[in-house]
Scaffold this active site. Structure first.
Site, PDB file in Angstrom:
ATOM      1  N   ASP A   1       5.002   4.880   3.624  1.00  0.00           N
ATOM      2  CA  ASP A   1       4.662   6.296   3.732  1.00  0.00           C
ATOM      3  C   ASP A   1       5.868   7.014   4.336  1.00  0.00           C
ATOM      4  OD1 ASP A   1       1.552   7.758   3.845  1.00  0.00           O
ATOM      5  OD2 ASP A   1       3.273   8.887   4.552  1.00  0.00           O
TER       6      ASP A   1
ATOM      7  N   ASP B   1      -2.062  12.105  -2.576  1.00  0.00           N
ATOM      8  CA  ASP B   1      -2.127  13.514  -2.953  1.00  0.00           C
ATOM      9  C   ASP B   1      -2.296  13.565  -4.473  1.00  0.00           C
ATOM     10  OD1 ASP B   1      -1.666  16.174  -3.639  1.00  0.00           O
ATOM     11  OD2 ASP B   1      -0.011  16.419  -2.231  1.00  0.00           O
TER      12      ASP B   1
ATOM     13  N   GLU C   1       0.870  -1.173   0.000  1.00  0.00           N
ATOM     14  CA  GLU C   1       0.000   0.000   0.000  1.00  0.00           C
ATOM     15  C   GLU C   1       0.907   1.222   0.000  1.00  0.00           C
ATOM     16  OE1 GLU C   1      -3.460   2.498   2.346  1.00  0.00           O
ATOM     17  OE2 GLU C   1      -2.425   0.898   3.416  1.00  0.00           O
TER      18      GLU C   1
ATOM     19  N   ASP D   1     -10.717   9.997  -4.140  1.00  0.00           N
ATOM     20  CA  ASP D   1     -11.877  10.885  -4.220  1.00  0.00           C
ATOM     21  C   ASP D   1     -11.650  11.974  -5.258  1.00  0.00           C
ATOM     22  OD1 ASP D   1      -9.855  11.825  -2.298  1.00  0.00           O
ATOM     23  OD2 ASP D   1     -11.170  13.559  -2.083  1.00  0.00           O
TER      24      ASP D   1
END
Length: 225
Positions: free
Chosen positions: A76, A125, A51, A161
């Protein structure tokens, strides 16, 4: 820096499934688990899923619970966010979960060719300014990095989104003739019943409660590129 962040950074140092390396260290010494994740860390031959930009690791942990016979690694750069996924996976003794704190552009330092079976990019982002298009995690630049570690039939998932990032990714797929497996600009009204609709991040649940549409793409890279 807030006290909570400092405390989380300190606790991060105690988690056996969190790996943090500077770029200088990677260049000089490499990464000890590259090419050896199965035998030296997970102790099995189960498929590995990444991920990317995992934040709190909600998808990493959620997928690992849903698929205990697969291995999951969240990546991350934000250590304070990674803390949550690390803490949960350690408290629940999840042996199929690991985390790496690094920039995604350094991904090749951590995995050998064909070592990764699947990649999830969840709510990254979108880098909406056109001058930052190559910083998008589904840009041609990043897809070229993934190709170096992903198996030939490996699958990439994008959940976002951002309609702009969704459209951009479809354009990249079409331009480079990648294999589009599924796409929906409103996945929760698409009839799909699988992990992509069963697992939600904290912010995703807020977005959906507000009536915001969530998009989803599943594809495979063109092996001829």
């Amino acid at each position: 820096m807030g006290k909570n962040k400092i405390a989380r950074f300190e606790e991060n140092l105690t988690f056996p499934n969190l790996f943090q390396r500077t770029f200088e260290d990677l260049q000089q010494n490499g990464f000890e688990l590259k090419g050896c994740w199965h035998q030296d860390f997970f102790k099995n031959d189960n498929p590995i899923t990444l991920e990317l930009g995992c934040g709190k690791g909600e998808y990493t942990v959620g997928l690992a619970k849903e698929y205990p016979n697969r291995n999951f690694i969240g990546m991350d750069i934000k250590g304070a966010r990674l803390w949550r996924g690390c803490k949960t996976s350690n408290e629940e003794k999840m042996g199929n979960v690991a985390f790496i704190r690094t920039h995604i552009q350094h991904i090749q330092h951590f995995y050998a060719p064909d070592e990764v079976d699947e990649i999830w990019v969840t709510f990254p982002d979108p880098q909406l300014r056109s001058c930052k298009a190559q910083k998008r995690l589904t840009s041609q630049y990043f897809l070229s990095l993934y190709k170096n570690i992903l198996k030939k039939d490996g699958i990439i998932h994008l959940k976002t989104d951002s309609k702009e990032l969704y459209d951009f990714t479809l354009e990249v797929i079409a331009e480079d003739k990648h294999r589009l497996l599924f796409a929906s600009d409103d996945v929760y009204n698409s009839g799909v019943e699988e992990a992509v609709t069963r697992i939600q991040t904290f912010y995703e649940s807020m977005f959906t409660a507000m009536g915001k549409k969530i998009t989803y793409i599943r594809f495979q890279l063109n092996p001829e590129l």
